[in-house]
Enzyme design. Structure first.
Site, PDB file in Angstrom:
ATOM      1  N   GLY A 217     -31.031 -31.466  56.181  1.00 15.39           N
ATOM      2  CA  GLY A 217     -31.449 -31.333  54.727  1.00 15.39           C
ATOM      3  C   GLY A 217     -32.915 -32.174  54.494  1.00 15.39           C
ATOM      4  O   GLY A 217     -33.257 -32.041  53.354  1.00 15.39           O
TER       5      GLY A 217
ATOM      6  N   ARG B 202     -34.578 -27.102  58.873  1.00 15.90           N
ATOM      7  CA  ARG B 202     -36.184 -27.161  58.140  1.00 15.90           C
ATOM      8  C   ARG B 202     -37.356 -27.999  58.750  1.00 15.90           C
ATOM      9  O   ARG B 202     -38.311 -27.609  58.734  1.00 15.90           O
ATOM     10  CB  ARG B 202     -35.837 -27.161  56.640  1.00 15.90           C
ATOM     11  CG  ARG B 202     -37.177 -26.600  55.749  1.00 15.90           C
ATOM     12  CD  ARG B 202     -36.828 -27.145  54.375  1.00 15.90           C
ATOM     13  NE  ARG B 202     -35.562 -26.564  53.892  1.00 15.90           N
ATOM     14  CZ  ARG B 202     -35.325 -25.524  53.269  1.00 15.90           C
ATOM     15  NH1 ARG B 202     -36.315 -24.817  53.052  1.00 15.90           N
ATOM     16  NH2 ARG B 202     -34.048 -25.198  52.937  1.00 15.90           N
TER      17      ARG B 202
ATOM     18  N   CYS C 180     -38.243  -1.791  46.462  1.00  9.86           N
ATOM     19  CA  CYS C 180     -38.044  -1.299  45.308  1.00  9.86           C
ATOM     20  C   CYS C 180     -37.245  -2.155  44.486  1.00  9.86           C
ATOM     21  O   CYS C 180     -36.253  -1.739  44.068  1.00  9.86           O
ATOM     22  CB  CYS C 180     -37.487   0.245  45.586  1.00  9.86           C
ATOM     23  SG  CYS C 180     -38.365   1.360  46.387  1.00  9.86           S
ATOM     24  N   GLU C 181     -37.947  -3.237  44.132  1.00 14.99           N
ATOM     25  CA  GLU C 181     -37.031  -4.239  43.289  1.00 14.99           C
ATOM     26  C   GLU C 181     -38.312  -4.909  42.746  1.00 14.99           C
ATOM     27  O   GLU C 181     -39.321  -5.368  43.149  1.00 14.99           O
ATOM     28  CB  GLU C 181     -36.404  -5.189  44.170  1.00 14.99           C
ATOM     29  CG  GLU C 181     -35.138  -4.805  45.181  1.00 14.99           C
ATOM     30  CD  GLU C 181     -33.728  -4.528  44.313  1.00 14.99           C
ATOM     31  OE1 GLU C 181     -33.632  -5.096  43.288  1.00 14.99           O
ATOM     32  OE2 GLU C 181     -32.940  -3.989  45.018  1.00 14.99           O
TER      33      GLU C 181
HETATM   34  N1  PLP Z   1     -26.203 -28.833  59.077  1.00 17.11           N
HETATM   35  C1  PLP Z   1     -25.208 -27.871  58.006  1.00 17.11           C
HETATM   36  C2  PLP Z   1     -23.933 -28.223  58.036  1.00 17.11           C
HETATM   37  C3  PLP Z   1     -26.029 -27.100  57.094  1.00 17.11           C
HETATM   38  O1  PLP Z   1     -25.439 -26.372  56.345  1.00 17.11           O
HETATM   39  C4  PLP Z   1     -27.446 -26.833  57.221  1.00 17.11           C
HETATM   40  C5  PLP Z   1     -28.330 -26.027  56.243  1.00 17.11           C
HETATM   41  O2  PLP Z   1     -27.764 -25.731  55.203  1.00 17.11           O
HETATM   42  C6  PLP Z   1     -28.047 -27.945  57.962  1.00 17.11           C
HETATM   43  C7  PLP Z   1     -27.370 -28.577  58.898  1.00 17.11           C
HETATM   44  C8  PLP Z   1     -29.806 -27.854  58.111  1.00 17.11           C
HETATM   45  O3  PLP Z   1     -30.260 -27.928  57.062  1.00 17.11           O
HETATM   46  P1  PLP Z   1     -31.767 -28.288  56.967  1.00 17.11           P
HETATM   47  O4  PLP Z   1     -32.452 -27.092  57.425  1.00 17.11           O
HETATM   48  O5  PLP Z   1     -32.268 -28.547  55.398  1.00 17.11           O
HETATM   49  O6  PLP Z   1     -32.128 -29.546  57.829  1.00 17.11           O
END
Ligand code: PLP
Length: 417
Positions: free
Chosen positions: A241, A278, A346-347
């Site tokens: 996250g 991410r 096409c959106e």
């Molecule tokens: N772990 C779980 C259970 C997830 O659902 C996600 C993404 O939704 C992640 C890790 C990775 O999240 P992030 O890419 O935001 O670090």
């Protein structure tokens, strides 16, 4: 924070001009910097390591499941967070250590559970009572004991896009705290599951520390209760996250998150597991696209590109902002045009950026869509029967096409003729 930079008006990825890759490989194409991936991984690992206690970093494959990137991370010591049999297959195909693989997701099928148990993964991050029953049953059939953790839904607000929020009670994820307590109390009845951890993942693209702290303050007391009931909780998995900045600013240093989170983890006496996606790959990739046409109407100017929502769905799905700049800049940066940068699909919802200031671009120019390394290629589709783009990995002054672009015959490969 990354190795994409301009030198004499020309965009480079590490030591390779991006225009050279675009010309040789074609567009659209995703281009990744291996050095950026490695550095982000090491930054996180260093920040969250206590003396003699390194966290287990399980890279979250859903962000970008490119095998070359997974190999880089495996060599750096990463484990993997998977959410499907397919993702597990990918990690096993590169020889990942099953003892570093955690399996999350609200809907694991019996076949997926069996596949994971046969391959001796570290643990299942379970999300429902039915799932625990299923795991117990499959483990019994295989004469095994399954290691599980329980994903706790702590009902906190992570202050991100509503589709990226996963820790409010109204979302489908994990166990609410009262439900978790009930289940922990009856887990001893299930002979084939062993509760070895607690898990929480509160959402994605989170830029504040407070939601993590709020979640942990709710989850930590549960560890004591688990142990009191005889469950050997060894792991605390705080999910992923950590957000990145999409507008070009410096991302919040991992060390800031670590300083706040680590003391709480230390108190719990658990090994820390993290599941970043991410944070590791987001800024390590760009999407290069070619301008097909520039169209002016009474109301607007549209820069129409060969990449669209089929290639990068984040702007359409989450209203996400990605920086867009020409691969070759003009010497005089003062001349600007205002345009919507759109795709060929096409959106009306097919766009990469709205109302952007760009230097005057023309058909044939290349544009770079930045911070496209996470949830880019992994969410590509064949909508409008458009072939998937290539993926390219740059290392120093060399690059490699790790995924070739699809051809038209790939589009009908799986259909019965
Ligand atoms: N772990 C779980 C259970 C997830 O659902 C996600 C993404 O939704 C992640 C890790 C990775 O999240 P992030 O890419 O935001 O670090």
């Amino acid at each position: 924070m990354d190795y994409f930079y301009y030198c004499k008006e020309e965009l480079y990825c590490e030591d390779v001009p991006v225009s050279r890759i675009a010309e040789q490989v074609g567009t659209p194409a995703y281009i990744y910097s291996s050095r950026t991936v490695q550095e982000h991984f090491h930054k996180l690992k260093k920040a969250f390591s206590a003396p003699g206690r390194a966290p287990l970093i399980c890279y979250s494959l859903k962000a970008n499941s490119n095998l070359a990137i997974c190999r880089l991370l495996k060599s750096a010591g990463a484990g993997f967070d998977v959410v499907s049999g397919g993702e597990l297959f990918r990690t096993l195909s590169i020889g990942a250590d099953p003892a570093k693989i955690v399996f999350a997701g609200v809907g694991k099928s019996i076949a997926e559970i069996k596949y994971a148990l046969q391959n001796n993964i570290l643990m299942f991050n379970t999300e429902s009572f039915q799932e625990i029953l299923n795991i117990n049953l499959v483990a019994q059939r295989l004469n095994k004991t399954a290691r599980i953790s329980m994903r706790i839904n702590p009902d906190v607000e992570p202050h991100t896009h509503k589709y990226l929020t996963t820790a409010k009670e109204e979302t489908k994820f994990g166990f609410t705290i009262p439900d978790a307590y009930k289940i922990i109390n009856m887990l001893n009845r299930f002979q084939r599951v062993k509760l070895v951890g607690l898990h929480t993942h509160i959402g994605s693209q989170i830029l504040q520390i407070t939601p993590y702290l709020k979640a942990l303050k709710k989850v930590l007391p549960m560890i004591d209760e688990c142990r009191r009931l005889g469950h050997p909780v060894e792991y605390l998995d705080i999910g992923g996250g950590f957000g990145i900045y999409y507008r070009g600013e410096e991302a919040k240093p991992a060390a800031k998150f670590a300083r706040a989170i680590l003391p709480l983890v230390r108190k719990a006496g658990c090994r820390l597991i993290m599941e970043p996606g991410r944070f590791i790959v987001g800024n390590a990739g760009i999407l290069v696209t070619k301008v097909i046409a520039v169209k002016e109407t009474n109301r607007k100017c549209f820069v129409i590109c060969d990449a669209g929502m089929n290639t990068l769905i984040r702007p359409s799905l989450y209203d996400a902002y990605h920086r867009i700049e020409p691969v070759r800049k003009m010497k005089d940066e003062r001349i600007k045009m205002r345009a919507d940068v759109v795709g060929p699909v096409c959106e009306s919802g097919d766009f990469l950026g709205k109302d952007r200031q760009l230097p005057p671009v023309k058909a044939g120019d290349y544009l770079s869509v930045f911070s496209a390394g996470a949830y880019g290629y992994s969410m590509v589709s064949n909508y409008n029967s458009r072939p998937r783009p290539a993926e390219v990995l740059v290392s120093g002054n060399r690059y490699k096409v790790t995924t070739r672009a699809e051809r038209y015959d790939d589009l009908i490969r799986l259909e019965n003729k």
